[in-house]
Design a protein around this motif. Structure first.
Motif, mmCIF file in Angstrom:
data_model
loop_
_atom_site.group_PDB
_atom_site.id
_atom_site.type_symbol
_atom_site.label_atom_id
_atom_site.label_comp_id
_atom_site.label_asym_id
_atom_site.label_seq_id
_atom_site.Cartn_x
_atom_site.Cartn_y
_atom_site.Cartn_z
ATOM 1 N N THR A 198 0.802 -1.224 0.000
ATOM 2 C CA THR A 198 0.000 0.000 0.000
ATOM 3 C C THR A 198 0.838 1.280 0.000
ATOM 4 O O THR A 198 0.553 2.213 -0.762
ATOM 5 N N ALA A 199 1.908 1.308 0.809
ATOM 6 C CA ALA A 199 2.716 2.529 0.876
ATOM 7 C C ALA A 199 3.317 2.846 -0.493
ATOM 8 O O ALA A 199 3.330 4.007 -0.926
ATOM 9 N N GLY A 200 3.792 1.820 -1.190
ATOM 10 C CA GLY A 200 4.364 2.041 -2.517
ATOM 11 C C GLY A 200 3.327 2.479 -3.535
ATOM 12 O O GLY A 200 3.605 3.325 -4.402
ATOM 13 N N VAL A 201 2.127 1.919 -3.423
ATOM 14 C CA VAL A 201 1.056 2.308 -4.343
ATOM 15 C C VAL A 201 0.718 3.781 -4.143
ATOM 16 O O VAL A 201 0.588 4.543 -5.113
ATOM 17 N N VAL A 202 0.611 4.194 -2.893
ATOM 18 C CA VAL A 202 0.278 5.598 -2.604
ATOM 19 C C VAL A 202 1.401 6.517 -3.077
ATOM 20 O O VAL A 202 1.151 7.582 -3.662
ATOM 21 N N ARG A 203 2.640 6.095 -2.864
ATOM 22 C CA ARG A 203 3.770 6.895 -3.355
ATOM 23 C C ARG A 203 3.683 7.091 -4.860
ATOM 24 O O ARG A 203 3.830 8.196 -5.391
ATOM 25 N N ALA A 204 3.416 6.001 -5.599
ATOM 26 C CA ALA A 204 3.330 6.101 -7.061
ATOM 27 C C ALA A 204 2.133 6.945 -7.486
ATOM 28 O O ALA A 204 2.204 7.722 -8.451
ATOM 29 N N TYR A 205 1.042 6.815 -6.753
ATOM 30 C CA TYR A 205 -0.169 7.585 -7.040
ATOM 31 C C TYR A 205 0.110 9.078 -6.933
ATOM 32 O O TYR A 205 -0.247 9.862 -7.820
ATOM 33 N N LEU A 206 0.803 9.462 -5.868
ATOM 34 C CA LEU A 206 1.099 10.886 -5.672
ATOM 35 C C LEU A 206 2.178 11.351 -6.643
ATOM 36 O O LEU A 206 2.048 12.394 -7.289
ATOM 37 N N GLN A 207 3.231 10.585 -6.784
ATOM 38 C CA GLN A 207 4.361 11.006 -7.603
ATOM 39 C C GLN A 207 3.971 11.172 -9.074
ATOM 40 O O GLN A 207 4.483 12.047 -9.759
ATOM 41 N N ASN A 208 3.084 10.302 -9.555
ATOM 42 C CA ASN A 208 2.709 10.337 -10.978
ATOM 43 C C ASN A 208 1.454 11.163 -11.252
ATOM 44 O O ASN A 208 0.858 11.055 -12.325
ATOM 45 N N GLY A 209 1.054 11.955 -10.279
ATOM 46 C CA GLY A 209 -0.076 12.847 -10.504
ATOM 47 C C GLY A 209 -1.394 12.141 -10.746
ATOM 48 O O GLY A 209 -2.289 12.657 -11.406
ATOM 49 N N MET A 210 -1.524 10.939 -10.208
ATOM 50 C CA MET A 210 -2.752 10.190 -10.458
ATOM 51 C C MET A 210 -3.931 10.793 -9.700
ATOM 52 O O MET A 210 -5.088 10.443 -9.976
ATOM 53 N N ALA A 211 -3.626 11.704 -8.761
ATOM 54 C CA ALA A 211 -4.702 12.358 -8.023
ATOM 55 C C ALA A 211 -5.578 13.182 -8.950
ATOM 56 O O ALA A 211 -6.720 13.510 -8.611
ATOM 57 N N SER A 212 -5.046 13.522 -10.137
ATOM 58 C CA SER A 212 -5.861 14.327 -11.055
ATOM 59 C C SER A 212 -6.652 13.455 -12.020
ATOM 60 O O SER A 212 -7.324 13.960 -12.914
ATOM 61 N N ARG A 213 -6.572 12.132 -11.866
ATOM 62 C CA ARG A 213 -7.402 11.263 -12.708
ATOM 63 C C ARG A 213 -8.820 11.191 -12.123
ATOM 64 O O ARG A 213 -9.060 11.550 -10.974
ATOM 65 N N THR A 214 -9.730 10.706 -12.932
ATOM 66 C CA THR A 214 -11.085 10.503 -12.455
ATOM 67 C C THR A 214 -11.071 9.544 -11.269
ATOM 68 O O THR A 214 -10.412 8.502 -11.319
ATOM 69 N N ARG A 215 -11.781 9.909 -10.215
ATOM 70 C CA ARG A 215 -11.775 9.062 -9.030
ATOM 71 C C ARG A 215 -12.984 8.141 -8.981
ATOM 72 O O ARG A 215 -14.044 8.517 -9.498
ATOM 73 N N PRO A 216 -12.867 6.982 -8.371
ATOM 74 C CA PRO A 216 -11.649 6.479 -7.737
ATOM 75 C C PRO A 216 -10.646 5.942 -8.762
ATOM 76 O O PRO A 216 -11.040 5.478 -9.821
ATOM 77 N N VAL A 217 -9.381 6.026 -8.378
ATOM 78 C CA VAL A 217 -8.321 5.413 -9.175
ATOM 79 C C VAL A 217 -8.177 3.977 -8.668
ATOM 80 O O VAL A 217 -7.907 3.755 -7.484
ATOM 81 N N LYS A 218 -8.383 3.021 -9.564
ATOM 82 C CA LYS A 218 -8.446 1.625 -9.131
ATOM 83 C C LYS A 218 -7.254 0.862 -9.700
ATOM 84 O O LYS A 218 -7.097 0.758 -10.918
ATOM 85 N N LEU A 219 -6.420 0.342 -8.819
ATOM 86 C CA LEU A 219 -5.132 -0.238 -9.216
ATOM 87 C C LEU A 219 -4.921 -1.601 -8.578
ATOM 88 O O LEU A 219 -5.341 -1.839 -7.456
ATOM 89 N N TRP A 220 -4.243 -2.482 -9.323
ATOM 90 C CA TRP A 220 -3.832 -3.757 -8.711
ATOM 91 C C TRP A 220 -2.378 -4.032 -9.010
ATOM 92 O O TRP A 220 -1.825 -3.536 -9.996
ATOM 93 N N SER A 221 -1.745 -4.813 -8.134
ATOM 94 C CA SER A 221 -0.333 -5.164 -8.267
ATOM 95 C C SER A 221 -0.151 -6.575 -7.726
ATOM 96 O O SER A 221 -1.008 -7.093 -7.003
ATOM 97 N N ALA A 222 0.957 -7.172 -8.071
ATOM 98 C CA ALA A 222 1.283 -8.479 -7.504
ATOM 99 C C ALA A 222 2.787 -8.663 -7.528
ATOM 100 O O ALA A 222 3.466 -8.130 -8.401
ATOM 101 N N GLY A 223 3.286 -9.422 -6.553
ATOM 102 C CA GLY A 223 4.718 -9.689 -6.529
ATOM 103 C C GLY A 223 5.187 -10.020 -5.134
ATOM 104 O O GLY A 223 4.393 -10.097 -4.191
ATOM 105 N N PRO A 224 6.507 -10.207 -4.986
ATOM 106 C CA PRO A 224 7.053 -10.613 -3.696
ATOM 107 C C PRO A 224 7.088 -9.464 -2.682
ATOM 108 O O PRO A 224 7.289 -8.316 -3.057
ATOM 109 N N VAL A 225 6.861 -9.779 -1.433
ATOM 110 C CA VAL A 225 7.066 -8.853 -0.324
ATOM 111 C C VAL A 225 7.908 -9.568 0.732
ATOM 112 O O VAL A 225 8.015 -10.800 0.715
ATOM 113 N N PHE A 226 8.515 -8.800 1.639
ATOM 114 C CA PHE A 226 9.535 -9.356 2.524
ATOM 115 C C PHE A 226 9.313 -8.923 3.967
ATOM 116 O O PHE A 226 9.146 -7.736 4.241
#
Length: 422
Positions: free
Chosen positions: A85-113
């Motif tokens: 979640t923290a990485g998703v929010v970082r990418a959301y803010l950094q890439n200006g996704m806040a200006s997209r139509t809301r809600p912004v709906k995203l999925w990801s998958a991969g290893p966590v540690f």
RNA sequence: GUGGGUAUAGCUCAGCCGGUUAGAGCGUCAGGUUGUGGCCCUGAAGGCCGAGGGUUCGAGUCCCUCUACUCACCCCA
């Protein structure tokens, strides 16, 4: 063998025999994400350490003792992601996704540690399927997120799953509840375990899901957060439950369900599986309306969940759910000498281009050995190529199950095999 | 970080009260007369018995230490 290298503690090799489970889960979760209109976001596996300290919360076990943190050669502190979640929010803010139509709906998958002591269903490197919907407070969105999780497990073939939901309030109403809870426990110090005595100050919500038998009666009569929610949180939870009821989605309201991460507000939920050991949560999630602002963005509500793929595999196996097989070879080219092998090399290439899974025998192995290999691997057709076949330009095609054979001109072989394996 | 359990062949496991060359099944490979798999038969490869120390004439076996694995707690997917 004591000197062979071993995989690091808490990691796991996924052998070919298990890959069908992974493939089934991966294709199913991708399909569910598409059905619900979530777009894929691929993130780095490590981020700067401060992002997780802030986003996950200083007081959490993850930050206090479970992060894989290291300095890179430039001296920056980096951390292998312990959650998405923290990485998703970082990418959301950094890439200006806040200006997209809301809600912004995203999925990801991969290893966590996470650096923890391994046990059944718990690994230091594990794999999550993560879904987030950012920018909307509507309880219908909470419902959509939970519905996606429900849909995923249904599509995978899971039965006997337990959906647990709760509301843990918001910064308006939770402090008042925590005060009541602490007061209640301070009056009962003698009846509770050592862990709970420290929890009172450190992590009071956790008091509610202590598994120690002596704490049980204390928990039974503890004040319930449901009675202390503010109007907004109470309405939100009631509306969500209305949606769940209207679709007949079975669930349990569990007033003792809390979550380990700091950022959750209002809705929290988990999905529990049976038969996979003590670590039975295959999915956990909820609403985190304060996190985006905490990470430097504008006030933005959001909701999401993460599901553990290893635990899903364990559940599929424990419940003996059959999954689609991975395509295996349909044709085995038996080569009896070098001339035949030269012919096989060219034939097999044409057969593969035609879309038929095919393998061949290597080295100077006997006919018997090659047929035995084809048999043990369950390959339905064997093409036998020896000097007779080269001379006549006709191969023998053996149907392994019946034992019958056809004589097929080499020039017609690709078409013949394609027709017989379709 | 704290407990419990387990370490013998690639896998699953025998190995008695300490006794001579370390066992089985499965798996792998090969053979059972010229170029035909499955069932059956024969054979081969594969082990410093987790590591180190101790007791003993003698240790896979008894004792100690370590390590690894495993289950559980904490917590979480």
């Amino acid at each position: 063998m004591a000197r062979l290298y071993q995989n690091p503690k808490g990691t796991k090799d996924v052998l070919p025999e298990e890959q069908q489970y992974w493939k089934h889960i991966e294709t199913t979760m991708q399909r569910v994400a598409e059905l619900y209109g979530y777009e894929k976001l691929t993130l780095p596996i490590f981020e700067e350490t401060a992002l997780f300290r802030r986003g996950v919360g200083e007081g959490t076990d993850i930050v206090e003792k479970e992060m894989y943190t290291f300095s890179d050669k430039g001296g920056s502190s980096m951390t292998l992601r312990p959650e998405f979640t923290a990485g998703v929010v970082r990418a959301y803010l950094q890439n200006g996704m806040a200006s997209r139509t809301r809600p912004v709906k995203l999925w990801s998958a991969g290893p966590v540690f996470r650096y923890e002591r391994p046990q059944a269903g718990r690994y230091r490197q594990f794999t999550q399927f993560n879904v987030e919907a950012i920018g909307e407070l509507d309880p219908a969105l909470d419902f959509e997120i939970m519905s996606a999780a429900w849909h995923l497990y249904d599509a995978l073939g899971f039965r006997k799953l337990n959906f647990q939901i709760n509301s843990i309030g918001c910064p308006l109403c939770r402090p008042g509840y925590l005060r009541k809870l602490k007061d209640y426990y301070r009056g009962r110090l003698s009846g509770i375990c050592d862990d709970c005595r420290t929890r009172i100050e450190k992590n009071p919500l956790r008091l509610l899901d202590c598994k120690n038998a002596s704490c049980r009666p204390v928990i039974e009569t503890a004040p319930s957060i449901g009675d202390c929610l503010c109007a907004e949180c109470g309405d939100h939870f009631r509306t969500l439950r209305g949606y769940l009821d209207s679709l007949s989605r079975p669930y349990t309201v569990n007033p003792r369900l809390v979550r380990g991460l700091d950022y959750y507000t209002k809705t929290v939920f988990e999905v529990w599986a049976e038969g996979i050991g003590a670590q039975n949560a295959v999915c956990g999630g909820g609403r985190y309306d304060g996190l985006i602002e905490l990470l430097g963005g504008p006030p933005t509500p959001a909701v999401g969940f993460a599901a553990g793929i290893e635990r899903m595999v364990l559940t599929l196996q424990a419940h003996e759910i059959s999954v689609p097989p991975i395509p295996s070879p349909k044709v085995y080219f038996v080569c009896l000498d070098d001339t035949a092998r030269a012919e096989a090399v060219s034939l097999i290439s044409r057969v593969r281009l035609a879309g038929v899974e095919a393998v061949m025998g290597f080295g100077g192995r006997s006919l018997k050995a090659q047929l035995r290999e084809a048999d043990r691997k369950g390959i339905p057709l064997a093409v036998i190529l020896g000097s007779d076949e080269i001379r006549s330009q006709k191969a023998q095609v053996k149907h392994m199950q019946s034992g019958t054979q056809d004589m097929v001109p080499l020039s017609e072989l690709p078409a013949f095999l394609t027709a017989r394996t379709g």
